[in-house]
Motif scaffolding. Structure first.
Motif, PDB file in Angstrom:
ATOM      1  N   GLY A  65       0.785  -1.400   0.120  1.00  0.00           N
ATOM      2  CA  GLY A  65       0.108  -0.088   0.372  1.00  0.00           C
ATOM      3  C   GLY A  65       0.649   1.243  -0.056  1.00  0.00           C
ATOM      4  N   GLY A  66       1.925   1.466   0.570  1.00  0.00           N
ATOM      5  CA  GLY A  66       2.801   2.572   0.348  1.00  0.00           C
ATOM      6  C   GLY A  66       3.222   2.028  -0.469  1.00  0.00           C
ATOM      7  N   ASP A  67       4.057   1.367  -1.257  1.00  0.00           N
ATOM      8  CA  ASP A  67       5.036   1.289  -2.912  1.00  0.00           C
ATOM      9  C   ASP A  67       3.208   2.539  -3.895  1.00  0.00           C
ATOM     10  OD1 ASP A  67       6.664   0.156  -1.568  1.00  0.00           O
ATOM     11  OD2 ASP A  67       5.969  -1.838  -1.799  1.00  0.00           O
ATOM     12  N   VAL A  68       2.333   1.856  -3.446  1.00  0.00           N
ATOM     13  CA  VAL A  68       1.206   2.525  -4.403  1.00  0.00           C
ATOM     14  C   VAL A  68       1.485   4.403  -4.141  1.00  0.00           C
ATOM     15  CG1 VAL A  68      -1.142   2.681  -4.784  1.00  0.00           C
ATOM     16  CG2 VAL A  68       0.025   0.355  -4.561  1.00  0.00           C
ATOM     17  N   LYS A  69       0.688   4.236  -2.896  1.00  0.00           N
ATOM     18  CA  LYS A  69       0.799   5.981  -3.357  1.00  0.00           C
ATOM     19  C   LYS A  69       2.295   6.871  -3.339  1.00  0.00           C
ATOM     20  CE  LYS A  69      -0.980   3.997   1.703  1.00  0.00           C
ATOM     21  NZ  LYS A  69      -1.059   4.818   2.871  1.00  0.00           N
ATOM     22  N   LEU A  70       3.044   6.330  -2.637  1.00  0.00           N
ATOM     23  CA  LEU A  70       4.557   6.538  -3.331  1.00  0.00           C
ATOM     24  C   LEU A  70       4.662   7.089  -4.771  1.00  0.00           C
ATOM     25  CD1 LEU A  70       7.137   7.825  -2.076  1.00  0.00           C
ATOM     26  CD2 LEU A  70       8.140   5.589  -2.120  1.00  0.00           C
ATOM     27  N   TYR A  71       4.333   5.613  -5.412  1.00  0.00           N
ATOM     28  CA  TYR A  71       4.351   5.717  -7.061  1.00  0.00           C
ATOM     29  C   TYR A  71       3.095   6.767  -7.385  1.00  0.00           C
ATOM     30  CZ  TYR A  71       4.879   4.496 -12.030  1.00  0.00           C
ATOM     31  OH  TYR A  71       5.056   4.521 -13.377  1.00  0.00           O
ATOM     32  N   ALA A  72       2.420   6.287  -6.559  1.00  0.00           N
ATOM     33  CA  ALA A  72       1.057   7.591  -7.399  1.00  0.00           C
ATOM     34  C   ALA A  72       1.733   8.787  -7.462  1.00  0.00           C
ATOM     35  CB  ALA A  72      -0.006   7.651  -6.843  1.00  0.00           C
ATOM     36  N   ALA A  73       2.535   9.376  -5.945  1.00  0.00           N
ATOM     37  CA  ALA A  73       2.368  10.829  -5.214  1.00  0.00           C
ATOM     38  C   ALA A  73       3.482  11.642  -6.773  1.00  0.00           C
ATOM     39  CB  ALA A  73       3.330  10.981  -4.231  1.00  0.00           C
ATOM     40  N   LEU A  74       3.792   9.998  -6.977  1.00  0.00           N
ATOM     41  CA  LEU A  74       6.055  10.356  -8.013  1.00  0.00           C
ATOM     42  C   LEU A  74       5.413  10.224  -8.984  1.00  0.00           C
ATOM     43  CD1 LEU A  74       8.936  10.666  -8.539  1.00  0.00           C
ATOM     44  CD2 LEU A  74       8.372   8.154  -8.559  1.00  0.00           C
ATOM     45  N   ALA A  75       3.958   9.791  -9.446  1.00  0.00           N
ATOM     46  CA  ALA A  75       3.410  10.431 -10.823  1.00  0.00           C
ATOM     47  C   ALA A  75       2.938  11.034 -10.914  1.00  0.00           C
ATOM     48  CB  ALA A  75       2.441   9.036 -11.088  1.00  0.00           C
ATOM     49  N   SER A  76       2.295  12.197 -10.161  1.00  0.00           N
ATOM     50  CA  SER A  76       2.002  13.775 -10.418  1.00  0.00           C
ATOM     51  C   SER A  76       2.883  14.329 -10.575  1.00  0.00           C
ATOM     52  CB  SER A  76       1.354  13.839  -8.946  1.00  0.00           C
ATOM     53  OG  SER A  76       1.752  14.346  -7.538  1.00  0.00           O
ATOM     54  N   TRP A  77       3.856  13.920 -10.685  1.00  0.00           N
ATOM     55  CA  TRP A  77       4.938  15.577 -11.196  1.00  0.00           C
ATOM     56  C   TRP A  77       5.671  15.188 -12.760  1.00  0.00           C
ATOM     57  CZ3 TRP A  77       8.328  19.199  -8.796  1.00  0.00           C
ATOM     58  CH2 TRP A  77       8.263  18.905  -7.166  1.00  0.00           C
ATOM     59  N   PHE A  78       4.854  14.075 -13.210  1.00  0.00           N
ATOM     60  CA  PHE A  78       5.339  13.708 -14.272  1.00  0.00           C
ATOM     61  C   PHE A  78       3.543  14.048 -15.245  1.00  0.00           C
ATOM     62  CE2 PHE A  78       8.379  11.394 -12.443  1.00  0.00           C
ATOM     63  CZ  PHE A  78      10.103  12.200 -13.000  1.00  0.00           C
ATOM     64  N   PRO A  79       3.693  14.144 -16.909  1.00  0.00           N
ATOM     65  CA  PRO A  79       2.292  14.341 -17.401  1.00  0.00           C
ATOM     66  C   PRO A  79       1.985  12.195 -17.870  1.00  0.00           C
ATOM     67  CG  PRO A  79       4.645  14.760 -18.987  1.00  0.00           C
ATOM     68  CD  PRO A  79       5.009  14.683 -17.529  1.00  0.00           C
ATOM     69  N   LEU A  80       1.426  12.292 -18.376  1.00  0.00           N
ATOM     70  CA  LEU A  80       0.684  11.006 -18.150  1.00  0.00           C
ATOM     71  C   LEU A  80       1.470  10.856 -19.217  1.00  0.00           C
ATOM     72  CD1 LEU A  80      -1.465   9.053 -18.167  1.00  0.00           C
ATOM     73  CD2 LEU A  80      -2.374   9.923 -19.246  1.00  0.00           C
ATOM     74  N   SER A  81       2.042  11.214 -20.764  1.00  0.00           N
ATOM     75  CA  SER A  81       3.005  11.154 -21.726  1.00  0.00           C
ATOM     76  C   SER A  81       4.315  10.561 -21.546  1.00  0.00           C
ATOM     77  CB  SER A  81       2.953  11.906 -22.922  1.00  0.00           C
ATOM     78  OG  SER A  81       3.562  12.973 -22.779  1.00  0.00           O
ATOM     79  N   SER A  82       4.431  10.942 -20.101  1.00  0.00           N
ATOM     80  CA  SER A  82       5.574  10.240 -19.154  1.00  0.00           C
ATOM     81  C   SER A  82       5.504   8.824 -18.183  1.00  0.00           C
ATOM     82  CB  SER A  82       6.969  10.957 -18.898  1.00  0.00           C
ATOM     83  OG  SER A  82       6.477  12.222 -19.336  1.00  0.00           O
ATOM     84  N   GLY A  83       4.265   8.756 -18.875  1.00  0.00           N
ATOM     85  CA  GLY A  83       3.731   7.663 -18.088  1.00  0.00           C
ATOM     86  C   GLY A  83       5.164   5.947 -17.984  1.00  0.00           C
ATOM     87  N   LEU A  84       5.754   6.186 -19.043  1.00  0.00           N
ATOM     88  CA  LEU A  84       5.944   4.467 -19.563  1.00  0.00           C
ATOM     89  C   LEU A  84       7.013   4.572 -19.546  1.00  0.00           C
ATOM     90  CD1 LEU A  84       4.018   3.380 -23.159  1.00  0.00           C
ATOM     91  CD2 LEU A  84       4.283   2.195 -21.058  1.00  0.00           C
ATOM     92  N   PHE A  85       8.001   5.288 -19.499  1.00  0.00           N
ATOM     93  CA  PHE A  85       9.314   6.014 -19.242  1.00  0.00           C
ATOM     94  C   PHE A  85       9.501   5.827 -17.091  1.00  0.00           C
ATOM     95  CE2 PHE A  85      12.642   9.252 -17.911  1.00  0.00           C
ATOM     96  CZ  PHE A  85      13.750   8.538 -18.174  1.00  0.00           C
TER      97      PHE A  85
END
Length: 145
Positions: A65-85
């Motif tokens: 659960g902590g991994d999910v929240k940390l990754y999602a918070a990190l993902a907010s710093w990147f646009p959707l187009s950079s998701g795969l990177f």
């Protein structure tokens, strides 16, 4: 991210305050005029997609659960187009963490007490917060430098 990685490595726990601080820091950066890569909606969409898929992985017991929240918070710093990177960077970091964990486990089993020799690597947990922090730091540097 470094504090979250440290906490995960020591206790297999990422306190909620670390992803929350990462989100708040992103919001403050946005207000302060940090040159984000895309419109706000793209960053928010990446956060929602990462959180939704992460919750699905958590449901099946493949991600903490902590991994999910940390990754999602990190993902907010990147646009959707950079998701795969971002996913690739974190996944490659995760592979390195897993390999290092296997080596560390084998060394401890060989030199440690006899009761450690009975445990299998497959029953051991992985501190994936380390991979999220390493892949995230690399991605941040790559994207915003």
């Amino acid at each position: 991210m470094a504090f979250a990685a440290w906490s995960d490595a020591r206790r297999f726990l990422i306190p909620n305050i670390y992803p929350l601080l990462l989100l708040l820091l992103g919001a403050l950066a946005w207000v302060a005029g940090f040159p984000f890569a895309a419109p706000l909606w793209s960053h928010a969409a990446h956060f929602v997609v990462a959180l939704g898929l992460g919750m699905l992985l958590f449901h099946f017991g493949w991600f903490g659960g902590g991994d999910v929240k940390l990754y999602a918070a990190l993902a907010s710093w990147f646009p959707l187009s950079s998701g795969l990177f971002l996913l690739l960077a974190v996944s490659l970091s995760g592979a390195a963490v897993v390999l290092l964990s296997i080596v560390f486990h084998q060394i401890r089993a060989f030199y440690g007490p006899a009761e450690r020799k009975k445990s299998s690597f497959m029953t051991r947990r992985i501190a994936y917060g380390l991979a999220i922090a390493a892949g995230g730091a690399f991605s941040m540097f790559w994207r915003y430098s």
